[in-house]
Design a protein around this motif. Structure first.
Motif, PDB file in Angstrom:
ATOM      1  N   ARG A  87      -8.011  11.362   3.116  1.00 42.71           N
ATOM      2  CA  ARG A  87      -7.153  11.105   4.276  1.00 42.71           C
ATOM      3  C   ARG A  87      -5.681  10.915   3.907  1.00 42.71           C
ATOM      4  NH1 ARG A  87     -11.303   6.747   6.955  1.00 42.71           N
ATOM      5  NH2 ARG A  87     -12.550   8.228   8.170  1.00 42.71           N
ATOM      6  N   ARG A  88      -5.341  10.955   2.645  1.00 36.30           N
ATOM      7  CA  ARG A  88      -3.958  10.679   2.234  1.00 36.30           C
ATOM      8  C   ARG A  88      -2.966  11.622   2.918  1.00 36.30           C
ATOM      9  NH1 ARG A  88      -3.012   7.618  -2.359  1.00 36.30           N
ATOM     10  NH2 ARG A  88      -1.245   8.913  -2.973  1.00 36.30           N
ATOM     11  N   PRO A  89      -1.731  11.168   3.119  1.00 32.14           N
ATOM     12  CA  PRO A  89      -0.739  12.002   3.811  1.00 32.14           C
ATOM     13  C   PRO A  89      -0.450  13.322   3.117  1.00 32.14           C
ATOM     14  CG  PRO A  89      -0.013   9.713   3.698  1.00 32.14           C
ATOM     15  CD  PRO A  89      -1.227   9.807   2.848  1.00 32.14           C
TER      16      PRO A  89
ATOM     17  N   ASN B 197      -7.536  17.951   6.953  1.00 31.07           N
ATOM     18  CA  ASN B 197      -6.206  17.406   6.675  1.00 31.07           C
ATOM     19  C   ASN B 197      -5.260  18.568   6.365  1.00 31.07           C
ATOM     20  OD1 ASN B 197      -3.922  16.172   5.690  1.00 31.07           O
ATOM     21  ND2 ASN B 197      -4.996  14.849   4.225  1.00 31.07           N
TER      22      ASN B 197
ATOM     23  N   LYS C 244       0.805  -1.215   0.000  1.00 35.25           N
ATOM     24  CA  LYS C 244       0.000   0.000   0.000  1.00 35.25           C
ATOM     25  C   LYS C 244       0.843   1.273   0.000  1.00 35.25           C
ATOM     26  CE  LYS C 244      -0.509   0.108   5.054  1.00 35.25           C
ATOM     27  NZ  LYS C 244      -1.469   0.042   6.187  1.00 35.25           N
ATOM     28  N   SER C 245       2.067   1.215   0.532  1.00 34.66           N
ATOM     29  CA  SER C 245       2.915   2.405   0.584  1.00 34.66           C
ATOM     30  C   SER C 245       4.140   2.286  -0.317  1.00 34.66           C
ATOM     31  CB  SER C 245       3.374   2.667   2.024  1.00 34.66           C
ATOM     32  OG  SER C 245       2.268   2.871   2.879  1.00 34.66           O
TER      33      SER C 245
ATOM     34  N   PRO D 274      -6.950   0.576   1.273  1.00 31.16           N
ATOM     35  CA  PRO D 274      -5.558   0.747   1.704  1.00 31.16           C
ATOM     36  C   PRO D 274      -4.702   1.466   0.668  1.00 31.16           C
ATOM     37  CG  PRO D 274      -6.327  -1.460   2.231  1.00 31.16           C
ATOM     38  CD  PRO D 274      -7.381  -0.833   1.360  1.00 31.16           C
TER      39      PRO D 274
ATOM     40  N   ASN E  89      -5.674   5.180   0.356  1.00 28.62           N
ATOM     41  CA  ASN E  89      -5.178   5.927   1.517  1.00 28.62           C
ATOM     42  C   ASN E  89      -3.719   6.328   1.374  1.00 28.62           C
ATOM     43  OD1 ASN E  89      -7.189   4.320   4.023  1.00 28.62           O
ATOM     44  ND2 ASN E  89      -7.286   6.432   3.393  1.00 28.62           N
ATOM     45  N   PHE E  90      -2.893   5.434   0.779  1.00 29.69           N
ATOM     46  CA  PHE E  90      -1.448   5.630   0.903  1.00 29.69           C
ATOM     47  C   PHE E  90      -0.639   5.557  -0.385  1.00 29.69           C
ATOM     48  CE2 PHE E  90      -2.813   3.880   5.044  1.00 29.69           C
ATOM     49  CZ  PHE E  90      -2.368   4.903   5.874  1.00 29.69           C
ATOM     50  N   SER E  91      -1.063   4.791  -1.361  1.00 32.38           N
ATOM     51  CA  SER E  91      -0.171   4.444  -2.466  1.00 32.38           C
ATOM     52  C   SER E  91       0.380   5.673  -3.193  1.00 32.38           C
ATOM     53  CB  SER E  91      -0.889   3.546  -3.475  1.00 32.38           C
ATOM     54  OG  SER E  91      -0.008   3.249  -4.552  1.00 32.38           O
TER      55      SER E  91
END
Length: 379
Positions: free
Chosen positions: A126-128, A153, A73-74, A96, A99-101
């Motif tokens: 919600r992604r970073p 965010n 996922k990351s 997943p 959210n992150f990839s």
């Protein structure tokens, strides 16, 4: 694919491709994904690994595809086409990655927001890190929860126009408005607009936590009396830019003689200086000299240049003289006692102050006295 084969036996590969159960294939998929992600791969090995990942993504068992999505996922080793395929899969697999990839481009994410449902929109929100392109898509096409999540965010980049569109779409949503209000940084125009849309608690946060609070304080006072604006000068004084505040008041034609007289009467000398400088078109340092150090004619000269009414000059003169005669003593509630004494002396001067201003100053003095008594009682 030497490094990968060193970590995985032929049995593992056969299990991945022809394992009898989904559980067995999922374990093999997880092991292989970890190896692909951690090992240094040559270009040839990376091509082979990508083909193996495509086989996993096509597995009929959700458990296998989930093992792939969660493990990578990351990771940036996931092929772009595989990431897009899994983004359309069931939520246990797609979320997943959404959210992150890091594999998805901004165009990919914006398109998924446009076509995906609320759950996928929230996952992206919600992604970073979110670019302005993606937040624009969320605001334009996302549901209320997605827009609230993105606005909350602080690693999401928003243009001013997109924040304005969020307020347009969700002007009745307390959750979205609060999420915007509690962002670390807000454009002035957005802050000012929010002031009239949110409740007292959020409005207080805007006033106390944003660097442009002098301008937002003005918005609170729109439609109210000038005395409310002066009260807000009290509240905003801790972090306010008096020069900017005076300029903003003047721009909207609220920098009046009555407002200046009231501000002077409860000790806001810096704001008074900046206001006179703004009205007179004279730099602050020169205005300061004329008010404080230029003898009896200095104040009159800068006062007349500012275009203030001649009939009120005596009142302003008394206010400046009173301010010069007083000092802070460093004691408890120093500021409140200073203002109370300032008001008492100011009101006993012979002057032609308007009745409304006198009433206001008396009311202000009464409130300061009541607050002082409450503090003493609590102590």
């Amino acid at each position: 694919m030497g490094t990968t084969r060193a970590a995985l036996t032929d049995v593992d590969l056969r299990t991945l491709l022809k394992g009898a159960t989904a559980d067995e294939r999922a374990v093999a998929a997880h092991k292989l994904c970890r190896t692909i992600d951690r090992e240094e791969l040559s270009d040839e090995e990376r091509t082979i690994a990508a083909d193996i990942l495509r086989v996993m993504a096509a597995d009929a068992a959700e458990l296998v595809r989930r093992a792939l999505a969660v493990t990578l996922k990351s990771s940036d080793v996931l092929p772009h086409d595989v990431a897009l395929k899994l983004a359309r899969d069931v939520e246990s697999i797609s979320l997943p990655l959404l959210n992150f990839s890091p594999v998805f481009t901004d165009d990919d994410l914006a398109e998924i927001v446009r076509l995906g449902g609320p759950v996928r929109q929230v996952a992206i929100a919600r992604r970073p890190v979110l670019s302005e392109k993606v937040t624009g898509a969320i605001v334009d096409f996302g549901g209320e929860s997605a827009v609230e999540t993105a606005c909350a965010n602080d690693n999401a980049a928003f243009s001013e126009s997109v924040l304005q569109r969020a307020l347009d779409r969700f002007e009745k949503s307390e959750q979205v408005l609060a999420a915007v209000a509690y962002r670390n940084v807000l454009p002035l125009a957005v802050t000012e607009r929010l002031i009239s849309m949110v409740g007292d608690q959020v409005r207080e946060h805007l006033l106390n936590n944003h660097a442009l609070s002098p301008e937002t304080a003005l918005t609170i006072a729109v439609g109210a009396t000038e005395r409310a604006t002066v009260d807000l000068v009290d509240q905003a004084g801790r972090a306010a830019d008096p020069k900017a505040f005076a300029a903003h008041l003047n721009k909207v034609q609220r920098l009046t003689a009555s407002l200046l007289l009231r501000s002077l009467a409860h000790g806001h000398m810096t704001f008074f200086e900046c206001a006179i400088a703004e009205l007179a078109g004279v730099p602050h340092h020169r205005t300061w000299l004329m008010i404080h150090d230029a003898g009896p004619l200095g104040l009159r000269a800068i006062y007349d240049r500012a275009g203030l009414p001649a009939r009120l000059f005596t009142a302003f003169r008394a206010g400046v003289d009173t301010w010069h005669s007083m000092e802070f003593d460093g004691g408890l509630r120093d500021r409140e006692r200073f203002q109370e004494r300032m008001l008492q002396r100011f009101l006993t001067q012979p002057q032609g102050t308007a009745r409304d201003d006198v009433d206001y100053l008396i009311d202000k003095m009464d409130r300061i006295s009541r607050e002082s008594r409450r503090t003493v009682d609590v102590a």
